[in-house]
Design a protein around this motif. Structure first.
Motif, PDB file in Angstrom:
ATOM      1  N   GLY A  40      -0.983   1.753  -4.300  1.00 39.43           N
ATOM      2  CA  GLY A  40      -0.034   1.947  -3.212  1.00 39.43           C
ATOM      3  C   GLY A  40       1.380   1.650  -3.670  1.00 39.43           C
ATOM      4  O   GLY A  40       1.611   1.190  -4.799  1.00 39.43           O
ATOM      5  N   THR A  41       2.327   1.904  -2.815  1.00 37.31           N
ATOM      6  CA  THR A  41       3.736   1.679  -3.156  1.00 37.31           C
ATOM      7  C   THR A  41       4.037   0.199  -3.376  1.00 37.31           C
ATOM      8  O   THR A  41       5.036  -0.150  -4.008  1.00 37.31           O
ATOM      9  CB  THR A  41       4.640   2.228  -2.047  1.00 37.31           C
ATOM     10  OG1 THR A  41       4.282   1.617  -0.792  1.00 37.31           O
ATOM     11  CG2 THR A  41       4.488   3.745  -1.932  1.00 37.31           C
ATOM     12  N   ARG A  42       3.154  -0.673  -2.891  1.00 36.95           N
ATOM     13  CA  ARG A  42       3.347  -2.105  -3.103  1.00 36.95           C
ATOM     14  C   ARG A  42       3.398  -2.445  -4.589  1.00 36.95           C
ATOM     15  O   ARG A  42       4.029  -3.429  -4.994  1.00 36.95           O
ATOM     16  CB  ARG A  42       2.210  -2.876  -2.425  1.00 36.95           C
ATOM     17  CG  ARG A  42       2.307  -4.388  -2.616  1.00 36.95           C
ATOM     18  CD  ARG A  42       1.076  -5.103  -2.116  1.00 36.95           C
ATOM     19  NE  ARG A  42       1.113  -6.509  -2.506  1.00 36.95           N
ATOM     20  CZ  ARG A  42       0.090  -7.344  -2.402  1.00 36.95           C
ATOM     21  NH1 ARG A  42      -1.067  -6.914  -1.910  1.00 36.95           N
ATOM     22  NH2 ARG A  42       0.213  -8.602  -2.774  1.00 36.95           N
ATOM     23  N   LEU A  43       2.725  -1.667  -5.421  1.00 38.83           N
ATOM     24  CA  LEU A  43       2.749  -1.929  -6.859  1.00 38.83           C
ATOM     25  C   LEU A  43       4.169  -1.946  -7.395  1.00 38.83           C
ATOM     26  O   LEU A  43       4.456  -2.594  -8.410  1.00 38.83           O
ATOM     27  CB  LEU A  43       1.921  -0.863  -7.598  1.00 38.83           C
ATOM     28  CG  LEU A  43       0.418  -0.836  -7.307  1.00 38.83           C
ATOM     29  CD1 LEU A  43      -0.218   0.368  -8.000  1.00 38.83           C
ATOM     30  CD2 LEU A  43      -0.247  -2.134  -7.755  1.00 38.83           C
ATOM     31  N   TYR A  44       5.059  -1.216  -6.711  1.00 38.37           N
ATOM     32  CA  TYR A  44       6.467  -1.154  -7.133  1.00 38.37           C
ATOM     33  C   TYR A  44       7.361  -2.028  -6.267  1.00 38.37           C
ATOM     34  O   TYR A  44       8.211  -2.773  -6.773  1.00 38.37           O
ATOM     35  CB  TYR A  44       6.964   0.290  -7.089  1.00 38.37           C
ATOM     36  CG  TYR A  44       8.447   0.451  -7.366  1.00 38.37           C
ATOM     37  CD1 TYR A  44       8.945   0.332  -8.650  1.00 38.37           C
ATOM     38  CD2 TYR A  44       9.351   0.689  -6.321  1.00 38.37           C
ATOM     39  CE1 TYR A  44      10.300   0.476  -8.921  1.00 38.37           C
ATOM     40  CE2 TYR A  44      10.712   0.825  -6.567  1.00 38.37           C
ATOM     41  CZ  TYR A  44      11.181   0.722  -7.875  1.00 38.37           C
ATOM     42  OH  TYR A  44      12.530   0.849  -8.120  1.00 38.37           O
ATOM     43  N   ILE A  45       7.158  -1.964  -4.958  1.00 40.42           N
ATOM     44  CA  ILE A  45       8.057  -2.638  -4.022  1.00 40.42           C
ATOM     45  C   ILE A  45       7.832  -4.142  -4.003  1.00 40.42           C
ATOM     46  O   ILE A  45       8.785  -4.927  -4.003  1.00 40.42           O
ATOM     47  CB  ILE A  45       7.895  -2.034  -2.608  1.00 40.42           C
ATOM     48  CG1 ILE A  45       8.295  -0.566  -2.619  1.00 40.42           C
ATOM     49  CG2 ILE A  45       8.711  -2.814  -1.603  1.00 40.42           C
ATOM     50  CD1 ILE A  45       7.995   0.154  -1.311  1.00 40.42           C
ATOM     51  N   SER A  46       6.573  -4.575  -3.965  1.00 41.02           N
ATOM     52  CA  SER A  46       6.259  -6.011  -3.917  1.00 41.02           C
ATOM     53  C   SER A  46       5.000  -6.284  -4.722  1.00 41.02           C
ATOM     54  O   SER A  46       3.938  -6.575  -4.144  1.00 41.02           O
ATOM     55  CB  SER A  46       6.083  -6.469  -2.463  1.00 41.02           C
ATOM     56  OG  SER A  46       5.059  -5.704  -1.811  1.00 41.02           O
ATOM     57  N   PRO A  47       5.080  -6.151  -6.047  1.00 39.62           N
ATOM     58  CA  PRO A  47       3.887  -6.352  -6.882  1.00 39.62           C
ATOM     59  C   PRO A  47       3.333  -7.772  -6.776  1.00 39.62           C
ATOM     60  O   PRO A  47       4.086  -8.713  -6.499  1.00 39.62           O
ATOM     61  CB  PRO A  47       4.417  -6.072  -8.296  1.00 39.62           C
ATOM     62  CG  PRO A  47       5.887  -6.343  -8.212  1.00 39.62           C
ATOM     63  CD  PRO A  47       6.289  -5.920  -6.842  1.00 39.62           C
ATOM     64  N   PRO A  48       2.029  -7.927  -6.977  1.00 43.55           N
ATOM     65  CA  PRO A  48       1.429  -9.259  -6.927  1.00 43.55           C
ATOM     66  C   PRO A  48       2.059 -10.185  -7.976  1.00 43.55           C
ATOM     67  O   PRO A  48       2.527  -9.745  -9.025  1.00 43.55           O
ATOM     68  CB  PRO A  48      -0.046  -8.998  -7.245  1.00 43.55           C
ATOM     69  CG  PRO A  48      -0.240  -7.549  -6.875  1.00 43.55           C
ATOM     70  CD  PRO A  48       1.049  -6.873  -7.202  1.00 43.55           C
ATOM     71  N   ARG A  49       2.058 -11.435  -7.680  1.00 40.72           N
ATOM     72  CA  ARG A  49       2.613 -12.434  -8.607  1.00 40.72           C
ATOM     73  C   ARG A  49       1.511 -13.328  -9.163  1.00 40.72           C
ATOM     74  O   ARG A  49       0.495 -13.512  -8.531  1.00 40.72           O
ATOM     75  CB  ARG A  49       3.657 -13.293  -7.876  1.00 40.72           C
ATOM     76  CG  ARG A  49       4.815 -12.488  -7.323  1.00 40.72           C
ATOM     77  CD  ARG A  49       5.592 -11.778  -8.410  1.00 40.72           C
ATOM     78  NE  ARG A  49       6.725 -11.044  -7.865  1.00 40.72           N
ATOM     79  CZ  ARG A  49       7.495 -10.237  -8.596  1.00 40.72           C
ATOM     80  NH1 ARG A  49       7.240 -10.051  -9.878  1.00 40.72           N
ATOM     81  NH2 ARG A  49       8.512  -9.595  -8.031  1.00 40.72           N
TER      82      ARG A  49
END
Length: 251
Positions: free
Chosen positions: A242-251
């Motif tokens: 999903g776009t989360r991989l770019y916008i807010s990737p896991p830490r």
């Protein structure tokens, strides 16, 4: 009367020197042991499934050793299959292993040879997702020619996925982005996620079950970029495609 100790020792030494005292094995017994060994090897070959697969697919692709060459004494055939490797499910595959050995009189030091022989043994393999494979011997059914398993194609992104997504991003606007990407990927098994972020257009398309994901970004300056991400994030329970991989990737 037992021979003197020195004479007995000499006889043993002579036996070892001339023949190795090797035993002439029974061919049927040898064939049975070979079949059991092949069953163990197949257990290893079929292990470690981390994708959902139906039993027919596994039988078709996971038993390539069904005929290990024209000169091989071993023949392995899938007899029956059912189920799939999925959460709370299991795949079941019945296999027949036939071994034929020709007589060998023994021609080298320590090789006593063996008689001709054959054996047919059948096994049932149980396969589960993220679990070790197990097998047990079963009675061989009276099946002369078993059906041939076939492997249905595995869902995947199309070969031209990058070109499709690039073209959609080049012409899209924030308001048309979602529709443009979905139109570029009408396949039902492909997921689409889009977003705008700090002037950039972000799109991710993938096949979650296969951990197959393509993430592209059109920057505010118009360049198409492919940001990297950790493949582990695609695993079940993680961020997913999903776009989360770019916008807010896991830490």
């Amino acid at each position: 009367m037992a021979p003197p100790p020195r004479v007995g020792a000499l006889a043993v030494a002579t036996c070892l020197l001339l023949t190795g005292c090797a035993e002439y094995r029974d061919g049927d017994s040898m064939a049975r042991d070979m079949a059991a060994d092949e069953a163990e090897h197949l257990d290893v070959d079929l292990a470690h499934h981390d994708r959902i697969r139906d039993a027919g697919y596994i039988a078709a692709t996971g038993i390539p050793r069904a005929v290990a060459g024209d000169d091989s004494p071993v023949r392995i055939e899938a007899l029956a299959w059912s189920g799939r490797t999925a959460p709370d499910e299991q795949a079941i595959i019945d296999v027949r292993i036939a071994v034929t050995v020709t007589e060998d009189q023994g021609s080298s030091f320590g090789d006593g040879g063996h008689s001709a022989g054959q054996a047919t043994r059948c096994y049932r393999y149980l396969l589960a997702l993220h679990s070790a494979t197990s097998h047990q011997e079963i009675d061989c059914p009276a099946v002369a020619t078993p059906p041939v398993p076939t492997a249905a194609p595995v869902p995947a992104l199309p070969d031209d996925a990058r070109a499709r997504l690039t073209a959609a991003l080049r012409t899209a606007t924030p308001s048309t982005l979602a529709g443009a990407v979905r139109a570029a990927f009408p396949e039902r098994h492909v997921t689409v996620d889009t977003a705008t972020h700090e002037g950039a257009l972000v799109a991710a398309v993938g096949v979650p079950a296969e951990r197959d994901c393509l993430l592209l970004v059109r920057t505010a300056g118009g360049a198409i970029e492919s940001p990297g991400y950790d493949p582990v994030w695609l695993a079940p329970g993680e961020a997913g495609c999903g776009t989360r991989l770019y916008i807010s990737p896991p830490r």
